[in-house]
Design an enzyme around this catalytic site. Sequence first.
Site, short mmCIF file in Angstrom:
data_model
loop_
_atom_site.label_atom_id
_atom_site.label_comp_id
_atom_site.label_asym_id
_atom_site.label_seq_id
_atom_site.Cartn_x
_atom_site.Cartn_y
_atom_site.Cartn_z
N PHE A 145 40.16 32.92 45.28
CA PHE A 145 38.84 33.53 45.03
C PHE A 145 38.99 34.53 43.89
CE2 PHE A 145 35.48 36.60 45.19
CZ PHE A 145 34.36 35.78 45.29
N ASP A 230 45.69 38.97 40.01
CA ASP A 230 44.35 39.44 40.38
C ASP A 230 44.52 40.36 41.58
OD1 ASP A 230 41.84 39.93 41.37
OD2 ASP A 230 41.12 37.87 41.16
N LYS A 259 36.87 46.47 42.17
CA LYS A 259 36.54 47.01 43.49
C LYS A 259 36.83 48.51 43.62
CE LYS A 259 35.87 42.83 46.03
NZ LYS A 259 36.50 41.55 45.75
C1 LIG Z 1 36.00 40.47 44.86
C2 LIG Z 1 37.00 39.74 44.07
C3 LIG Z 1 36.70 39.27 42.79
C4 LIG Z 1 35.33 39.36 42.17
O1 LIG Z 1 34.85 40.65 42.06
P1 LIG Z 1 33.29 40.92 41.87
O2 LIG Z 1 33.20 42.39 41.57
O3 LIG Z 1 32.61 40.55 43.15
O4 LIG Z 1 32.84 40.06 40.73
C5 LIG Z 1 37.73 38.66 42.08
N1 LIG Z 1 38.95 38.52 42.61
C6 LIG Z 1 39.27 38.95 43.83
C7 LIG Z 1 40.66 38.78 44.35
C8 LIG Z 1 38.30 39.57 44.62
O5 LIG Z 1 38.60 39.97 45.85
#
Ligand SMILES: *Cc1c(COP(=O)(O)O)cnc(C)c1O
Length: 401
Positions: A145, A230, A259
């Site tokens: 994700f 990520d 985040k």
């Molecule tokens: C939440 C998340 C995203 C996307 O972030 P948004 O601010 O919702 O666009 C990307 N990678 C990971 C691992 C995430 O948990």
Amino acid sequence: MTVQDQAAGRLSTAPAVHSAHNYHPLPVVISTAEGAWVTDVNGRRYLDLLAAYSAINFGHRHPRLIAAAQRQLDRVTLVSRAFEHDQFEPFCAELADLAGQEMVLPMNTGAEAVETAIKTARKWGYEVKGVPAGEAVIVVFDGNFHGRTTTIISFSTDPDARDSFGPYTPGFRIVPYGDADALAAAMDDRVVGVLIEPIQGEAGVIVPPDGYLPRVRELCTQWGALMIADEIQSGLGRTGATFACEHENVVPDMYVLGKALGGGIVPVSAVVSSAAVLGVFQPGQHGSTFGGNPLACAVGREVIAMLRTGEYQERSAKLGTHLHDRLAHLPASAVRQVRGRGLWAGVEFTAMTGRQACEALLERGVLAKDTHGSTIRLAPPLMISEADLDLALDQLEAISR
Ligand SMILES: *Cc1c(COP(=O)(O)O)cnc(C)c1O
């Protein structure tokens, strides 16, 4: 709606008419929040064990973060990148330093930062590595994700995220997560980057086998590909370290952050890397109106200063041990598996869907979120007290009987 429903905070059960149905929220309407607690429109309090998927790592409205935001609100909030402002360079310098890297490219949301990482890796691949034009490959993983843009969902393996949104962006190769041999087999000269969550959050808090991330690091080095971590969800204290990669002593070539970087106040994301990698950008080649704005930078700087103390990472590690001790004692008849690290857990039930578990927890004053199927994700704010954590875990035990 009955009076009892209202008293139980179910004001939101009426179907949403004016918003697209891209979410299925639990029936609670929150009006205020502080620390690990939120209060609904009827005055009922809940412990927040989701923390906005880790965007609220420091708790709701942390006084230091609110003060930093308020100070900046009284000075300047937005100038665009057409001009310099006095929060920008300090933010970039402090974030680069926190990550042991050299350069920062700030954006707003996580997905934008991932898009930025993809563009960076491709440009670096063509201009530095020497991949033939249009042939760059980025390796990604089953169950990933990384956000919701058209390019990112192009390499999602989740039908809900992907179906009906084609045509899809090419240039990605998907391999099983946690399988180093499969990754080795997918590597070649065209691979410019390996985009990986050190722990897969949305997939259900999937921790790869010990030794896997170091193998990913080695393969990237061997093939001259960028290891892109990520850490939007796993980073900034969540797992008991500043970055989840640290648990395996792995240093990626690029961190993607988001985040918690915005302190739960504003969306702040960034790509953090070396000058050799982020140096590929020239003026006009990438950007964002709001990226690196003064308010975002001021809040981000306070987040970085708080992480600098090490206090939150330590709390996450210590309370995380307690959390996982207690989760390990949930009855095997109700719980199939518990995964995670630090104050972060995926709990997979045997006879309940994740949604049912979350609804049962809601009744008991605890907010959590299902991921896939029968799994729920627990990611309490890192400042939660042990007593509050125990209160929430008592409720989890109660619904697991
Ligand atoms: C939440 C998340 C995203 C996307 O972030 P948004 O601010 O919702 O666009 C990307 N990678 C990971 C691992 C995430 O948990």
